[in-house]
Write an enzyme that holds these catalytic residues in place. Structure first.
Site, PDB file in Angstrom:
ATOM      1  N   GLU A   1       0.821  -1.208   0.000  1.00 16.59           N
ATOM      2  CA  GLU A   1       0.000   0.000   0.000  1.00 16.59           C
ATOM      3  C   GLU A   1       0.856   1.258   0.000  1.00 16.59           C
ATOM      4  OE1 GLU A   1      -3.036   0.064  -0.550  1.00 16.59           O
ATOM      5  OE2 GLU A   1      -3.841  -1.897  -0.002  1.00 16.59           O
TER       6      GLU A   1
ATOM      7  N   GLU B   1     -12.099   0.647 -10.288  1.00 15.64           N
ATOM      8  CA  GLU B   1     -11.745  -0.323 -11.329  1.00 15.64           C
ATOM      9  C   GLU B   1     -12.623  -0.228 -12.581  1.00 15.64           C
ATOM     10  OE1 GLU B   1      -9.831  -1.339  -7.715  1.00 15.64           O
ATOM     11  OE2 GLU B   1     -11.992  -1.165  -8.082  1.00 15.64           O
TER      12      GLU B   1
ATOM     13  N   THR C   1      -1.025   0.427 -10.265  1.00 20.20           N
ATOM     14  CA  THR C   1      -2.341  -0.054  -9.843  1.00 20.20           C
ATOM     15  C   THR C   1      -3.070   0.941  -8.960  1.00 20.20           C
ATOM     16  OG1 THR C   1      -3.477  -2.045  -9.027  1.00 20.20           O
ATOM     17  CG2 THR C   1      -1.614  -1.222  -7.731  1.00 20.20           C
TER      18      THR C   1
ATOM     19  N   ARG D   1       0.771   3.821  -3.290  1.00 22.68           N
ATOM     20  CA  ARG D   1       0.131   5.110  -3.010  1.00 22.68           C
ATOM     21  C   ARG D   1       1.150   6.226  -2.796  1.00 22.68           C
ATOM     22  NH1 ARG D   1      -5.531   3.892   0.148  1.00 22.68           N
ATOM     23  NH2 ARG D   1      -5.593   1.643  -0.141  1.00 22.68           N
TER      24      ARG D   1
ATOM     25  N   ASP E   1      -5.241 -10.029  -7.760  1.00 20.02           N
ATOM     26  CA  ASP E   1      -5.625  -9.259  -8.940  1.00 20.02           C
ATOM     27  C   ASP E   1      -4.464  -8.556  -9.640  1.00 20.02           C
ATOM     28  OD1 ASP E   1      -5.391  -7.738  -6.655  1.00 20.02           O
ATOM     29  OD2 ASP E   1      -7.019  -6.364  -7.146  1.00 20.02           O
TER      30      ASP E   1
END
Length: 706
Positions: free
Chosen positions: A336, A604, A693, A340, A469
């Site tokens: 994360e 998404e 992502t 980010r 994913d």
């Protein structure tokens, strides 16, 4: 002998008429008054004061209990009907959208509500998900009035913006009051109600937040073939109550400005209630901490730059330079914080050329490196960036496959910029190990990997949802980032797509929607996470870069399914997890379990809409995105600032605010909305940039001549 006693009195028994007994009520009333008069003046004054205070508290706090959510769901605009219309809802076929999108009903507002308060018998269109097709005007359904139980509107606050359409422009102006207003009998703008004069309009309309919005009915043809066959959802109404339809001129809104306004509104809440903290809690007007690193602010840096929000960007940049420090005794999640914070800083550096962002990126990148000091060199999930130590979660020594294989784009780019190979070496080693590991199933990988042994664990469970994913996403994007020079990455990606087709792809029974399920020890589960909606965009990106054409065909099919995950919900918003109906019937394609009905403002689907529009130029993808943005504005926008995740996408009356705005709403969702609606194909060209992502664009190396 005593003489008999003398009876010198007479006993009488009196009975009152109608059987009522005499109770001397008048005497008691006089007695109470006498007691009241016997009290001192101070005692009487104190009792009267307490009674008055109690009455005031009742008047103030009784409506207050309902007002907290009424500010979010705006039930007052719906005239507070009792919700009986929900009984008997039937499935919404593909292509039919709830009346919250553009061009549906008499008016469409920026807030995502089609609303009109008439003096006549019709109710505000767009509040019901039912649509009735009008043959003479495609895509302009007529909504009928349900049984209405009206209550007076109480102190509803409107938004600080007034929207006025002028041709293709949407001008956003401040409203003085923002109160809910009924439409006047005359076809003139309302005066003295905080609404500026609206030109060339006949019917001023009301948005769900109380702002006056002018909009016209759309008369354009349906954007998809399914919409031509829209079926009627039955509602018990009087035909005489139907809202009349009349063809009017088509006017479009400035969707880019709508996205900017949504960002400003979200930023307003963050700045006022959560400045410098990780996440905004918009309903309670507070904040939540995860890492204590200003997560929302850093995640939103490049979005502000792309949207041209100069003042907001300057404020955020100043905070990063003066306040953001990574020398904290705090555990952060490797994945994360990489996607980010590190990704956001690297992206902002490339867009602005400001070296300060690169220095911050080098600082956090170096502090994350201890995660890779494991026996297998498969990284731990957590790092203490102040102490320079790392560890797995308390309950396991495993890391998720998605986490350890979705930090590569960022670490590779950091090595390229700093000319320090250590970052790229550690992440490339992970990919080489995963490439040759046993336990795959036709390219599909298990969800967990052990940091001690370096082997897959919990084998037999395969999904493209949570915990796996972005592994598939980063296979393709690393190959593109490196100039298509790493064949192992391409091989793994192509094999995985074939594995998806072979094992996870199915079609729903009612409407033949193609979806991606899960495999649990050879048992198929028709469960699809909203996270899987990244796949249409990724497949389309691969086809754009020369991969097989059937990847694009599958992308188009899955894009329709992700769209249906929104439009088949009463709020027009997708649940976190959907279960598909495999049985041929007239029922719904999508079933949602109570625990899966929440919506977290995820990006998404909007991400994939952006890719599909860039590559096909089919405007229906823009229209679908606009419908989603309007639903976000209708059901998740908090008047004081910010957007909140909700608990129940199946309940448009009370979707249930969860009081949390994830950083990715600003970092990803609104950014992809803006890119979807932009006509500038050179804005972050997909031949020059690859998005991580978390939607942070990083340059393709070949495009930068490196």
């Amino acid at each position: 002998m005593y003489p008999p006693p003398r009876k010198d009195f007479i006993a009488l028994t009196l009975s009152e008429q109608h059987g009522r007994s005499y109770n001397n009520a008048k005497h008691r009333r006089q007695s109470c008054w006498r007691k009241w008069k016997q009290l001192s003046r101070l005692q009487r004054s104190l009792i009267l004061f307490l009674l008055a205070l109690l009455l005031i508290c009742v008047l103030l706090f009784y409506p207050g209990f309902s007002e907290q959510w009424r500010d979010v769901s705006d039930r007052a605009v719906r005239d507070d009907w009792d919700g009986d219309w929900e009984q008997g809802l039937k499935p919404i076929p593909p292509g039919v959208i709830p009346a919250v999108g553009p061009g549906v009903g008499p008016a469409v507002g920026l807030g995502g509500v089609v609303a009109s308060l008439h003096m006549g018998p019709t109710v505000a269109p767009g509040l019901l998900p039912e649509v009735i097709p009008a043959p003479q005007i495609p895509k302009v359904p007529s909504l009928h009035k349900p049984a209405v139980k009206k209550r007076p509107l109480r102190n509803k606050r409107g938004p600080p913006r007034l929207q006025e359409r002028n041709g293709s422009e949407l001008q956003v102006k401040p409203s003085e009051k923002g109160q809910l207003m009924k439409e006047p009998a005359k076809k003139e703008p309302v005066e003295n109600e905080g609404v500026e004069e609206v030109k060339d309009r006949k019917k001023p309309l009301i948005s769900w937040r109380g702002a006056m919005i002018e909009a016209d009915q759309a008369t354009e043809a349906p954007s998809s073939a399914h919409e031509k066959d829209a079926t009627v959802l039955p509602v018990s109404v009087n035909p005489e109550d139907a809202a009349p339809l009349a063809p009017v001129s088509v006017k479009s809104v400035d969707r880019l400005e709508a996205v900017r306004e949504a960002f400003r509104h979200a930023w307003k809440g963050y700045k006022q209630f959560a400045w410098g903290h990780d996440e905004l809690k918009p309903v309670s007007k507070s904040y939540a901490e995860w890492f204590g690193l200003g997560l929302t602010l850093v995640d939103a840096l490049d979005t502000m730059w792309i949207l041209g929000l100069t003042e907001e960007f300057k404020e955020a940049r100043n905070w990063v330079e003066t306040e953001l420090t990574f020398s904290k005794d705090v555990d952060v999640n490797l994945f994360e914080s990489t996607i980010r914070i590190l990704g956001g800083l690297l992206s902002t550096y490339h867009l602005t050329g400001d070296d300060m962002f690169l220095e911050k990126a080098k600082d956090i990148g170096l502090r994350l490196m201890p995660a890779f000091k494991t026996p297998s060199k498969i990284p731990f999930s957590d790092v203490n960036i102040g102490k320079g130590t790392a560890h797995p979660p308390r309950w396991t020594s495993d890391s998720t496959v998605a986490e350890v294989t979705s930090v590569q784009l960022e670490f590779r780019e950091l090595s390229r910029l700093t000319h320090d190979p250590q970052y790229q070496e550690v992440v490339n080693f992970v990919m080489r190990e995963v490439h040759k590991l046993p336990g795959k199933h036709d390219g599909l990988v298990p969800m967990f990997i052990n940091t001690n042994s370096g082997q897959f664990t919990h084998k037999g469970v395969f999904t493209l949802g949570a915990r796996a994913d972005s592994y598939y996403e980063y296979l393709l994007k690393q190959w593109i980032q490196g100039g298509k020079t790493e064949p192992d990455l391409l091989e793994d990606y192509l094999e995985a797509v074939e594995g998806v087709k072979k094992h996870l792809l199915r079609t729903s029974g009612p409407s033949r929607l193609t979806f991606v399920g899960e495999l649990n020890h050879n048992r198929f589960n028709p469960k699809m996470d909203h996270l899987v909606c990244f796949l249409p965009g990724t497949l389309a990106l691969g086809a754009h870069n020369g991969l097989p054409e059937d990847h694009m065909e599958l992308a188009l099919q899955l894009m329709e399914t992700c769209h249906q995950m929104y439009v088949q919900m009463e709020t027009g918003l997708s649940p976190e997890i959907a279960h598909f109906n495999l049985q041929p019937s007239d029922g719904r394609d999508v079933h949602v379990k109570p625990a899966d009905r929440h919506n977290l403002l995820r990006p998404e689907t909007v991400e994939s809409l952006f890719y599909l529009y860039r590559f096909t130029k089919d405007t229906k993808y823009r229209d679908w995105g606009w419908e989603i943005l309007e639903s976000f504005n209708k059901y998740t926008r908090v008047p004081s600032g910010g957007y909140t995740s909700i608990s129940n996408v199946r309940d448009p009356v009370n979707p249930g605010p969860r009081d949390k705005m994830e950083s990715f709403f600003l970092g990803e969702t609104l950014k992809y909305f803006y890119l979807l609606f932009s006509d500038d194909v050179e804005l972050l060209s997909l031949d020059q940039y690859v998005f991580n992502t978390e939607a942070h664009p990083l340059p393709i190396w070949q495009a930068t001549l490196v």
